[in-house]
Design a protein around this motif. Sequence first.
Motif, PDB file in Angstrom:
ATOM      1  N   HIS A 104      39.662  32.173  32.518  1.00  0.00           N
ATOM      2  CA  HIS A 104      39.877  33.567  32.932  1.00  0.00           C
ATOM      3  C   HIS A 104      40.526  34.389  31.829  1.00  0.00           C
ATOM      4  CE1 HIS A 104      38.675  33.255  37.154  1.00  0.00           C
ATOM      5  NE2 HIS A 104      39.165  32.036  37.114  1.00  0.00           N
ATOM      6  N   GLU A 107      50.818  38.608  41.289  1.00  0.00           N
ATOM      7  CA  GLU A 107      50.301  37.751  40.209  1.00  0.00           C
ATOM      8  C   GLU A 107      50.710  38.396  38.887  1.00  0.00           C
ATOM      9  OE1 GLU A 107      46.079  35.983  40.240  1.00  0.00           O
ATOM     10  OE2 GLU A 107      45.882  37.765  39.003  1.00  0.00           O
ATOM     11  N   LEU A 154      50.455  38.402  35.041  1.00  0.00           N
ATOM     12  CA  LEU A 154      49.505  37.776  34.121  1.00  0.00           C
ATOM     13  C   LEU A 154      49.635  38.356  32.712  1.00  0.00           C
ATOM     14  CD1 LEU A 154      46.860  39.899  33.722  1.00  0.00           C
ATOM     15  CD2 LEU A 154      46.368  39.097  35.998  1.00  0.00           C
ATOM     16  N   HIS A 174      45.106  44.644  38.999  1.00  0.00           N
ATOM     17  CA  HIS A 174      44.079  44.569  40.057  1.00  0.00           C
ATOM     18  C   HIS A 174      44.707  44.211  41.399  1.00  0.00           C
ATOM     19  CE1 HIS A 174      44.034  40.297  38.573  1.00  0.00           C
ATOM     20  NE2 HIS A 174      43.841  40.015  39.842  1.00  0.00           N
ATOM     21  N   ILE A 211      31.277  42.513  38.286  1.00  0.00           N
ATOM     22  CA  ILE A 211      31.496  42.202  36.868  1.00  0.00           C
ATOM     23  C   ILE A 211      30.967  40.804  36.546  1.00  0.00           C
ATOM     24  CG2 ILE A 211      33.326  41.782  35.159  1.00  0.00           C
ATOM     25  CD1 ILE A 211      34.745  44.189  36.589  1.00  0.00           C
ATOM     26  N   GLY A 218      39.057  30.750  41.004  1.00  0.00           N
ATOM     27  CA  GLY A 218      40.276  31.461  40.597  1.00  0.00           C
ATOM     28  C   GLY A 218      41.509  30.576  40.612  1.00  0.00           C
ATOM     29  N   ALA A 219      42.665  31.221  40.541  1.00  0.00           N
ATOM     30  CA  ALA A 219      43.944  30.501  40.412  1.00  0.00           C
ATOM     31  C   ALA A 219      44.276  29.658  41.632  1.00  0.00           C
ATOM     32  CB  ALA A 219      45.061  31.507  40.166  1.00  0.00           C
ATOM     33  N   THR A 259      40.271  51.409  40.644  1.00  0.00           N
ATOM     34  CA  THR A 259      41.083  50.191  40.822  1.00  0.00           C
ATOM     35  C   THR A 259      40.201  48.960  40.667  1.00  0.00           C
ATOM     36  OG1 THR A 259      42.375  51.406  42.472  1.00  0.00           O
ATOM     37  CG2 THR A 259      42.649  49.004  42.415  1.00  0.00           C
TER      38      THR A 259
HETATM   39  C1  LIG Z   1      44.171  34.240  37.515  1.00  0.00           C
HETATM   40  C2  LIG Z   1      42.722  34.064  37.813  1.00  0.00           C
HETATM   41  C3  LIG Z   1      42.159  35.195  38.669  1.00  0.00           C
HETATM   42  C4  LIG Z   1      42.761  35.068  40.078  1.00  0.00           C
HETATM   43  O1  LIG Z   1      42.433  34.012  40.667  1.00  0.00           O
HETATM   44  O2  LIG Z   1      43.525  35.929  40.541  1.00  0.00           O
HETATM   45  C5  LIG Z   1      42.405  36.532  38.026  1.00  0.00           C
HETATM   46  O3  LIG Z   1      42.975  37.468  38.553  1.00  0.00           O
HETATM   47  S1  LIG Z   1      41.804  36.641  36.413  1.00  0.00           S
HETATM   48  C6  LIG Z   1      42.311  38.310  35.882  1.00  0.00           C
HETATM   49  C7  LIG Z   1      41.687  38.682  34.555  1.00  0.00           C
HETATM   50  N1  LIG Z   1      40.246  38.784  34.637  1.00  0.00           N
HETATM   51  C8  LIG Z   1      39.641  39.966  34.897  1.00  0.00           C
HETATM   52  O4  LIG Z   1      40.258  40.999  35.015  1.00  0.00           O
HETATM   53  C9  LIG Z   1      38.121  39.903  34.997  1.00  0.00           C
HETATM   54  C10 LIG Z   1      37.537  41.248  35.405  1.00  0.00           C
HETATM   55  N2  LIG Z   1      37.907  42.297  34.450  1.00  0.00           N
HETATM   56  C11 LIG Z   1      37.096  42.620  33.395  1.00  0.00           C
HETATM   57  O5  LIG Z   1      36.055  42.047  33.165  1.00  0.00           O
HETATM   58  C12 LIG Z   1      37.569  43.792  32.539  1.00  0.00           C
HETATM   59  O6  LIG Z   1      38.958  43.949  32.699  1.00  0.00           O
HETATM   60  C13 LIG Z   1      36.871  45.137  32.904  1.00  0.00           C
HETATM   61  C14 LIG Z   1      37.208  45.567  34.316  1.00  0.00           C
HETATM   62  C15 LIG Z   1      35.370  44.992  32.721  1.00  0.00           C
HETATM   63  C16 LIG Z   1      37.411  46.217  31.967  1.00  0.00           C
HETATM   64  O7  LIG Z   1      37.103  45.853  30.650  1.00  0.00           O
HETATM   65  P1  LIG Z   1      37.936  46.525  29.442  1.00  0.00           P
HETATM   66  O8  LIG Z   1      37.444  45.869  28.196  1.00  0.00           O
HETATM   67  O9  LIG Z   1      39.378  46.495  29.752  1.00  0.00           O
HETATM   68  O10 LIG Z   1      37.675  48.052  29.341  1.00  0.00           O
HETATM   69  P2  LIG Z   1      36.400  48.948  29.515  1.00  0.00           P
HETATM   70  O11 LIG Z   1      36.496  49.952  28.443  1.00  0.00           O
HETATM   71  O12 LIG Z   1      35.122  48.177  29.683  1.00  0.00           O
HETATM   72  O13 LIG Z   1      36.781  49.608  30.937  1.00  0.00           O
HETATM   73  C17 LIG Z   1      35.853  50.460  31.559  1.00  0.00           C
HETATM   74  C18 LIG Z   1      36.655  51.513  32.298  1.00  0.00           C
HETATM   75  O14 LIG Z   1      37.450  50.840  33.308  1.00  0.00           O
HETATM   76  C19 LIG Z   1      38.817  51.149  33.086  1.00  0.00           C
HETATM   77  N3  LIG Z   1      39.593  49.963  33.395  1.00  0.00           N
HETATM   78  C20 LIG Z   1      39.655  48.815  32.684  1.00  0.00           C
HETATM   79  N4  LIG Z   1      40.475  47.927  33.285  1.00  0.00           N
HETATM   80  C21 LIG Z   1      40.952  48.541  34.385  1.00  0.00           C
HETATM   81  C22 LIG Z   1      41.865  48.167  35.415  1.00  0.00           C
HETATM   82  N5  LIG Z   1      42.441  46.964  35.399  1.00  0.00           N
HETATM   83  N6  LIG Z   1      42.130  49.052  36.401  1.00  0.00           N
HETATM   84  C23 LIG Z   1      41.549  50.274  36.411  1.00  0.00           C
HETATM   85  N7  LIG Z   1      40.671  50.728  35.461  1.00  0.00           N
HETATM   86  C24 LIG Z   1      40.396  49.845  34.464  1.00  0.00           C
HETATM   87  C25 LIG Z   1      38.952  51.554  31.639  1.00  0.00           C
HETATM   88  O15 LIG Z   1      40.072  52.381  31.473  1.00  0.00           O
HETATM   89  C26 LIG Z   1      37.640  52.276  31.408  1.00  0.00           C
HETATM   90  O16 LIG Z   1      37.758  53.555  31.984  1.00  0.00           O
HETATM   91  P3  LIG Z   1      37.240  54.834  31.134  1.00  0.00           P
HETATM   92  O17 LIG Z   1      38.002  54.761  29.830  1.00  0.00           O
HETATM   93  O18 LIG Z   1      37.615  56.006  31.999  1.00  0.00           O
HETATM   94  O19 LIG Z   1      35.763  54.588  30.981  1.00  0.00           O
END
Ligand SMILES: CC[C@@H](C(=O)O)C(=O)SCCNC(=O)CCNC(=O)[C@H](O)C(C)(C)COP(=O)(O)OP(=O)(O)OC[C@H]1O[C@@H](n2cnc3c(N)ncnc32)[C@H](O)[C@@H]1OP(=O)(O)O
Length: 136
Positions: free
Chosen positions: A39, A54, A56, A79, A102, A110-111, A127
Motif C-alpha cells: 500500500h 489510521e 499513516l 481518507h 482507483i 487492507g490493514a 474526499t
Molecule cells: C493501510 C492500508 C489501507 C487500509 O487498509 O486502510 C489504506 O488506507 S492504504 C492508504 C494509501 N493508499 C491510497 O491512498 C490509495 C488510493 N489513493 C491514490 O491512489 C492516490 O492518493 C490518488 C487518490 C489517486 C491521488 O493521487 P495523487 O498522486 O496524490 O494526486 P493527483 O494529482 O492524481 O490527485 C488528483 C486530484 O485529487 C486530489 N487529491 C489527491 N489526494 C487526495 C485526498 N487524499 N483527498 C482529497 N483530494 C485528494 C488532488 O489534490 C488532485 O486534485 P486537483 O489538484 O484539484 O486535480
Amino acid sequence: MIGRLNHVAIAVPDLKAAAATYRDALGAKVSAPQELPEHGVTVCFVNLPNTKIELLEPLGKASPVAKFMQDNASGGIHHVCYEVDDIIAARDRLLAQGARIIGDGTPKIGAHGLPVLFLHPKDFCGTLVELEQRSA
Ligand SMILES: CC[C@@H](C(=O)O)C(=O)SCCNC(=O)CCNC(=O)[C@H](O)C(C)(C)COP(=O)(O)OP(=O)(O)OC[C@H]1O[C@@H](n2cnc3c(N)ncnc32)[C@H](O)[C@@H]1OP(=O)(O)O
Ligand SMILES: [Co+2]
C-alpha cells in the motif's frame, strides 16, 4: 450500501511523533507501526470506542501518499473508510453509476486483512473514500 465508519485516516510526516501525540497528549491507545509495502504506507491505529484513526506515513518512493504530503507538509485528513457488506457488488454499482475506482478495480487486502477499494476524491465531495469489506 455503506455501513459503519471503519476509520478516518490522517497522513503524517512522522508516524512515531504522531503516535506519541495521540498516546501522550490525547491519552489514546495506539497500535505498533505496521509496514504495508503493497500500500506504500506505514500505519498505526488509534483505537476509539466507536471507530479508529489510521495514522499513516508514506513508505517507499512510489507511495500514493507522497504527493499529498508534498501538498500538506504537516499532514492532514487523507481518507475515510466505510464498511460495505459486499465490496464487489458495491464496486459494480459504483462503476455503473460512472464513479471512478482507483486502480484496475481489483480489491487489495487492507490493514485489517479484508478487501479494500478506493474511490476517486473528485467523485465524492473532494474526499478520498475507501471501502472495506465488512468482516463476516
Ligand atoms: C493501510 C492500508 C489501507 C487500509 O487498509 O486502510 C489504506 O488506507 S492504504 C492508504 C494509501 N493508499 C491510497 O491512498 C490509495 C488510493 N489513493 C491514490 O491512489 C492516490 O492518493 C490518488 C487518490 C489517486 C491521488 O493521487 P495523487 O498522486 O496524490 O494526486 P493527483 O494529482 O492524481 O490527485 C488528483 C486530484 O485529487 C486530489 N487529491 C489527491 N489526494 C487526495 C485526498 N487524499 N483527498 C482529497 N483530494 C485528494 C488532488 O489534490 C488532485 O486534485 P486537483 O489538484 O484539484 O486535480
Ligand atoms: Co485506510
